[in-house]
Design an enzyme around this catalytic site. Structure first.
Site, PDB file in Angstrom:
ATOM      1  N   GLY A  44       0.736  -1.437   0.257  1.00  0.00           N
ATOM      2  CA  GLY A  44       0.112  -0.251  -0.090  1.00  0.00           C
ATOM      3  C   GLY A  44       0.765   1.329  -0.256  1.00  0.00           C
ATOM      4  N   GLU A  65      11.021   3.739   5.966  1.00  0.00           N
ATOM      5  CA  GLU A  65      10.642   2.129   6.309  1.00  0.00           C
ATOM      6  C   GLU A  65      12.139   1.856   6.204  1.00  0.00           C
ATOM      7  OE1 GLU A  65       8.590  -0.504   4.980  1.00  0.00           O
ATOM      8  OE2 GLU A  65       9.891  -1.605   5.639  1.00  0.00           O
ATOM      9  N   CYS A 192      -4.889 -11.853   4.421  1.00  0.00           N
ATOM     10  CA  CYS A 192      -5.150 -12.647   3.337  1.00  0.00           C
ATOM     11  C   CYS A 192      -5.574 -14.179   3.939  1.00  0.00           C
ATOM     12  CB  CYS A 192      -4.262 -12.995   2.706  1.00  0.00           C
ATOM     13  SG  CYS A 192      -4.255 -14.739   1.503  1.00  0.00           S
ATOM     14  N   ASP A 329      -3.292  -2.855   5.487  1.00  0.00           N
ATOM     15  CA  ASP A 329      -3.649  -4.078   6.444  1.00  0.00           C
ATOM     16  C   ASP A 329      -4.153  -3.551   8.017  1.00  0.00           C
ATOM     17  OD1 ASP A 329      -3.591  -5.967   4.646  1.00  0.00           O
ATOM     18  OD2 ASP A 329      -1.666  -6.561   5.325  1.00  0.00           O
ATOM     19  N   LYS A 337      -7.949  -8.827   4.465  1.00  0.00           N
ATOM     20  CA  LYS A 337      -7.010  -7.737   3.270  1.00  0.00           C
ATOM     21  C   LYS A 337      -6.001  -8.593   3.504  1.00  0.00           C
ATOM     22  CE  LYS A 337      -6.571  -6.324   9.218  1.00  0.00           C
ATOM     23  NZ  LYS A 337      -7.563  -4.348   8.947  1.00  0.00           N
ATOM     24  N   ALA A 340      -4.604  -7.148  -2.132  1.00  0.00           N
ATOM     25  CA  ALA A 340      -5.493  -6.808  -3.830  1.00  0.00           C
ATOM     26  C   ALA A 340      -6.500  -5.404  -2.910  1.00  0.00           C
ATOM     27  CB  ALA A 340      -6.523  -8.147  -3.976  1.00  0.00           C
ATOM     28  N   CYS A 374      -9.125 -13.158  -2.823  1.00  0.00           N
ATOM     29  CA  CYS A 374      -7.948 -14.146  -2.503  1.00  0.00           C
ATOM     30  C   CYS A 374      -7.965 -15.254  -3.058  1.00  0.00           C
ATOM     31  CB  CYS A 374      -8.978 -15.116  -0.779  1.00  0.00           C
ATOM     32  SG  CYS A 374      -7.924 -15.503  -0.153  1.00  0.00           S
TER      33      CYS A 374
END
Ligand SMILES: Cc1cc2nc3c(=O)[nH]c(=O)nc-3n(C[C@H](O)[C@H](O)[C@H](O)COP(=O)(O)OP(=O)(O)OC[C@H]3O[C@@H](n4cnc5c(N)ncnc54)[C@H](O)[C@@H]3O)c2cc1C
Length: 459
Positions: A44, A65, A192, A329, A337, A340, A374
């Site tokens: 994201g 990050e 997922c 997420d 979450k 996609a 999924c």
């Protein structure tokens, strides 16, 4: 120098418009300041930074990050199944973050939304005019007694969920000679939610190919009381489970692993008296409990009671701070979450944030409908392609029944989606399959009815 003074005064004015105290002290010279700061450079965060970096120009966007490496985590199911190598899921972080953004290679440790500041672990204060939080989920293996240490001593324990343990899965499958093969699903939201059973179907298929299925009990111990949240796909999965002779135990949450005795202890969530059940394992795939990362959970003004970033589920704007947005997420958006979901959220977020930056109203604009996907791999060469929305209603892209196990959908998962991720999504050019769905279904679309508008970006 003159330019930075002008920029500062512009930013000061903008924050005043928002009623926030950004840049209010003289210590501003000691801080780094950006128009947009993105915290987290995963699926994201990287794609959001890409959408804004070139438009806003060099020096205007920073990504905080800490990781050297960017992981395409959806590939880890295939790594665990021996279909892809671990290295295919990795790229250097510097090679995927947009050229025009500044990479602050550190971890955000605290958020001060009143003063528009994020502090990193080395004490650096980073000021922003707008903030996007995209820190993903934290894996809490340590909430299970005996983990993560047991991974070090027991080669029959594995987990596709972390970079350290995903590489153990396929060797553990190859070494398995029969007995109890256990797959777990924890008692928390996870990324997922299909992945804990995808690896089970691959393993079960692998055991048949290896000729050891007869001496194997395949056991799925899940904290949930359903196999999948969407009825259409749940019904199909239950058929697969029945045909493949898999044992499902609902409301079982893994609480302890004893590698010396090869025992796994599960809490029976449906028992009032705190009952537990102990299983012998010869192979076990663990899906860990997860939560928002600790620094976000600690930012009480930003999160809901469960510790997830509190955003409007349709616009991705924070519910209290209009200059803060969230994606992926770590948010409280009530959908499954996935990467996609993050792709589709990215489309909405970029419009919401651009409107906010331009001083225009966010409504009317595109509204997130909860789209998530999924690819439920049910074996080598088979996949049920689940796609659905906030109401757990199917929102399928292809003009055929995606609830059927298909080779074509398996190839989409294995070969097409990784290409889309690396070449389009991370560059900010993939917003999910909505446009293709409309084309393939000849204009029929059950998703959001909002008409997208693109407010122009002003620096
Ligand atoms: C085994 C497995 C299978 C999956 N299968 C699929 C699938 O088939 N399809 C699908 O769409 N999705 C799948 N997913 C889920 C998908 O990978 C995630 O939903 C997606 O990566 C979420 O994107 P994100 O940006 O929210 O988080 P992430 O991509 O996890 O990125 C979060 C980033 O934030 C950084 N970060 C964390 N804390 C901080 C901090 N304090 N400061 C700064 N940075 C921080 C991290 O280093 C990381 O780079 C799967 C995941 C796994 C593990």
């Amino acid at each position: 120098m003159a330019t930075s003074k002008v920029l500062l005064s512009v930013l000061k004015g903008k924050c005043a418009d928002l009623g926030l105290k950004c840049f209010s002290t003289s210590s501003v010279q000691h801080k780094k300041s950006y128009k947009l700061v993105v915290v987290g450079g995963g699926a994201g965060g990287c794609s959001t930074a890409a959408k804004f970096a070139s438009k806003l120009g060099k020096g205007q966007v920073a990504v905080i990050e800490p990781s050297d490496t960017h992981y395409y985590q959806p590939l880890w199911t295939l790594v665990g199944g021996g279909l892809k190598s671990f290295s295919q899921s990795n790229r250097p972080m510097g090679s995927v973050l947009p050229r025009d953004c500044e990479w602050i290679k550190d971890r955000a440790v605290s958020f001060d939304p009143e003063n528009c500041t994020v502090t990193t672990s080395n004490g650096q204060q980073v000021n922003y005019e707008y903030l996007v939080i995209a820190v993903g989920l934290q894996l809490n293996y340590h909430h299970i007694k005996g983990l993560p240490e047991a991974f070090e001593v027991d080669s029959s324990l594995c987990s596709n969920y972390s970079r350290q343990t995903v590489i153990k899965t396929f060797p553990a499958l190859q070494a398995f000679k029969g007995g109890n093969a256990i797959f777990t699903f924890p008692n928390t939201p996870i990324k997922c939610a299909g992945a804990p059973q995808k690896i089970m179907y691959l393993a079960e298929h692998y055991f048949r190919k290896a000729g050891i299925r007869e001496n194997t009990d395949v056991i799925y111990n899940t904290s949930l009381n359903v196999i999948f949240a969407v009825k259409k796909y749940a019904d199909r999965l239950l058929e697969v489970i029945k045909n493949r002779n898999i044992n499902v135990n609902y409301q079982r949450s893994l609480i302890e692993v004893r590698p010396d005795r090869k025992e796994a202890v599960f809490a029976k969530l449906n028992s009032d008296s705190g009952e537990t059940e102990t299983f012998h394992y010869d192979f076990m795939h663990v899906t860990p409990p997860m939560s928002a990362p600790d620094p976000l959970k600690a930012a009480k003004k930003l999160v809901n009671e469960a510790g997830f970033l509190d955003v409007n589920q349709y616009t991705l704007q924070h519910t209290m701070y209009p200059n803060i947005f969230g994606i992926g997420d770590c948010t409280n958006v009530p959908t499954s979450k996935t990467a996609a979901a993050a792709a589709s959220q990215g489309f909405v977020l970029s419009h919401s944030l651009a409107a906010q930056m331009a001083g225009q109203p966010i409504h009317p604009g595109p509204s997130y409908d909860g789209y998530t996907s999924c690819p439920l791999i049910t074996g080598y060469g088979k996949c049920i392609m689940a796609e659905f929305d906030f109401d757990a209603q199917p929102l399928e892209t292809f003009p055929f029944d995606q609830g059927k196990e298909r080779l074509s959908m398996y190839l989409v998962k294995k070969d097409l989606l990784p290409k889309i991720y690396w070449n389009l999504m991370l560059n900010g050019q993939w917003n999910g399959p909505k446009a293709y769905r409309k084309m393939m279904r000849l204009g029929f679309d059950t998703g959001s009815k909002h008409i997208p508008t693109t407010p122009s970006l002003k620096v």
